[in-house]
Design a protein around this motif. Structure first.
Motif, mmCIF file in Angstrom:
data_model
loop_
_atom_site.group_PDB
_atom_site.id
_atom_site.type_symbol
_atom_site.label_atom_id
_atom_site.label_comp_id
_atom_site.label_asym_id
_atom_site.label_seq_id
_atom_site.Cartn_x
_atom_site.Cartn_y
_atom_site.Cartn_z
ATOM 1 N N UNK A 1 0.998 -1.090 -0.378
ATOM 2 C CA UNK A 1 -0.360 0.181 0.110
ATOM 3 C C UNK A 1 0.935 0.624 -0.127
ATOM 4 N N UNK A 2 1.771 1.431 0.963
ATOM 5 C CA UNK A 2 2.929 2.381 0.845
ATOM 6 C C UNK A 2 2.955 2.596 -0.683
ATOM 7 N N UNK A 3 4.267 1.634 -1.387
ATOM 8 C CA UNK A 3 4.685 1.714 -2.304
ATOM 9 C C UNK A 3 3.080 1.949 -3.681
ATOM 10 N N UNK A 4 2.366 2.007 -3.841
ATOM 11 C CA UNK A 4 1.666 2.007 -4.292
ATOM 12 C C UNK A 4 0.462 3.707 -4.587
ATOM 13 N N UNK A 5 0.701 4.304 -2.984
ATOM 14 C CA UNK A 5 -0.210 5.242 -2.747
ATOM 15 C C UNK A 5 1.211 6.493 -2.976
ATOM 16 N N UNK A 6 1.914 6.176 -2.809
ATOM 17 C CA UNK A 6 3.240 7.151 -3.376
ATOM 18 C C UNK A 6 3.183 7.843 -4.053
ATOM 19 N N UNK A 7 3.441 6.428 -5.648
ATOM 20 C CA UNK A 7 3.809 6.221 -6.320
ATOM 21 C C UNK A 7 3.013 7.200 -7.033
ATOM 22 N N UNK A 8 1.555 7.151 -7.068
ATOM 23 C CA UNK A 8 -0.252 7.668 -7.252
ATOM 24 C C UNK A 8 -0.005 9.054 -6.692
ATOM 25 N N UNK A 9 0.246 9.476 -5.084
ATOM 26 C CA UNK A 9 0.173 10.692 -4.830
ATOM 27 C C UNK A 9 1.037 10.716 -4.414
ATOM 28 N N UNK A 10 2.620 11.660 -5.458
ATOM 29 C CA UNK A 10 3.233 12.170 -4.688
ATOM 30 C C UNK A 10 3.045 13.438 -3.591
ATOM 31 N N UNK A 11 3.927 13.537 -2.399
ATOM 32 C CA UNK A 11 3.365 14.657 -1.201
ATOM 33 C C UNK A 11 3.148 13.537 0.232
ATOM 34 N N UNK A 12 2.022 12.239 -0.359
ATOM 35 C CA UNK A 12 1.295 12.240 1.163
ATOM 36 C C UNK A 12 1.619 11.084 1.541
ATOM 37 N N UNK A 13 3.939 11.106 1.654
ATOM 38 C CA UNK A 13 4.392 9.847 2.210
ATOM 39 C C UNK A 13 4.415 10.391 3.917
ATOM 40 N N UNK A 14 4.505 11.725 4.095
ATOM 41 C CA UNK A 14 4.763 11.808 5.935
ATOM 42 C C UNK A 14 3.290 11.682 6.055
#
Length: 374
Positions: A143-156
């Motif tokens: 999930x972490x990999x997929x969400x950060x790939x499609x929504x840059x900036x959400x990592x934190x």
């Protein structure tokens, strides 16, 4: 807390209940807004049934959102926690995989322009978009990999939760007695190979794949094997498939149940060839009960199978012949004892119980942040 539907046997619903009860234990007031509720309402939870309806699912969810947002404006909640993606959340529990990634994998680019898909992409953007502040509780590295790939900036804003396995899922001292009792109850002989699949939503869980793999076993082994299916869902087409493939008498549907741990003791292999799944708690439950596990890497918790050394994982892209071969191999493999002992030891190596406590800390932190003027 916002959840579309509650029923006792869904993975998302079980997580919701664990977290809600933990919040109550911590002294918080918990109000729940839902479209439907099956089962008892625990003392302390204030349930609000949202009186909206629609023919299509995405319109129903839009009307639910509009109604709840209007209702929430009249209240003074410190934090709003959503168990599905939707606008207006302070905290989101990511029970579902990344929708944008699912669309990419399935090559549904034309579908992006249909109202249904636009709805789900828009609701996902409302949680993960770079301009959003929603804190997100995720369940797996995938999930972490997929969400950060499609929504840059959400990592934190992404917070990994440990699994939330209930301690009543641990094997007891009477495992062998339970195994014998269940097999006697269902008139199964000691030499029969019982394959277990647990989970509602049979299509997503890949039940058709399981039935095909059972049917592909060599004749002698197939006559010793039986697939037990626990979960809520429509069974008609799967029964028809089993009959067409000649294994109608080798597949049993046991419905949704509260005594799943008894079947962990009674069965010989856990099968979960899901198309996609954010976590897959029953994978870990099977592991810590010493059941060899065969699953797909589309399950968020598949990495626990590899990490524990407790079975096999089918890689993507999925191939039915690969699943067939692995099921055959695992049922006759001399590694079965190692898979079992590795699984039983896994509970002492990783935290598989801490979800609710970690979620509570995230929710309390979000509530404090929301009270600070920006």
């Amino acid at each position: 807390m916002l959840i579309y539907k509650y029923y006792p046997y869904g993975g998302q619903q079980r997580d919701f209940m664990r977290i809600a009860l933990r919040c109550l234990e911590a002294g918080h007031q918990v109000d729940v807004y839902c479209l439907s509720w099956q089962g008892d309402v625990p003392d302390g939870i204030v349930r609000h049934l949202v009186p909206v309806s629609a023919i299509s699912r995405h319109v129903l969810y839009q009307r639910y959102t509009e109604w709840t947002q209007a209702a929430l404006k009249k209240q003074s909640y410190d934090v709003v926690v959503g168990f599905s993606k939707m606008p207006g959340l302070d905290v989101h529990f990511a029970a579902d995989p990344c929708f944008a990634e699912r669309m990419r994998r399935e090559n549904r680019f034309i579908s992006r322009y249909l109202p249904r898909y636009q709805h789900f992409l828009r609701y996902e953007q409302a949680v993960f978009g770079a301009d959003r502040r929603t804190q997100v509780m995720i369940l797996s590295p995938q999930q972490q990999k997929d969400f950060t790939a499609h929504y840059p900036g959400c990592e934190d804003r992404l917070h990994m939760l440990p699994p939330g396995i209930s301690r009543d899922r641990l094997p007891g001292d009477d495992t062998e007695a339970v195994r014998t009792a269940v097999r006697d109850q269902y008139q199964r002989t000691p030499d029969e190979l019982l394959i277990l699949q647990v989970g509602s939503g049979f299509r997503v869980k890949g039940l058709d794949r399981s039935i095909r793999a059972l049917a592909a076993l060599p004749a002698a082994l197939r006559q010793r094997a039986r697939l037990l299916v626990i979960g809520q869902g429509r069974t008609t087409k799967y029964r028809r498939l089993a009959r067409r493939l000649g294994v109608g008498d080798r597949v049993e549907f046991l419905g949704g149940r509260d005594d799943v741990p008894r079947f962990f003791a009674a069965c010989d292999l856990y099968l979960n060839p899901a198309h996609y799944e954010s976590a897959g708690y029953t994978i870990i439950e099977a592991i810590i009960n010493g059941m060899p596990v065969l699953t797909t890497d589309a399950c968020g918790y598949a990495f626990h199978v590899r990490q524990a050394g407790a079975g096999q994982v089918c890689p993507s892209p999925f191939r039915q012949k690969d699943l067939n071969a692995r099921l055959h191999e695992m049922l006759i493999s001399s590694d079965r004892h190692n898979w079992r002992s590795n699984g039983l030891a896994y509970v002492d190596k990783v935290d598989v119980f801490g979800m609710a406590d970690t979620a509570l800390a995230i929710i309390e932190s979000a509530a404090r942040l929301e009270q600070v003027p920006v």
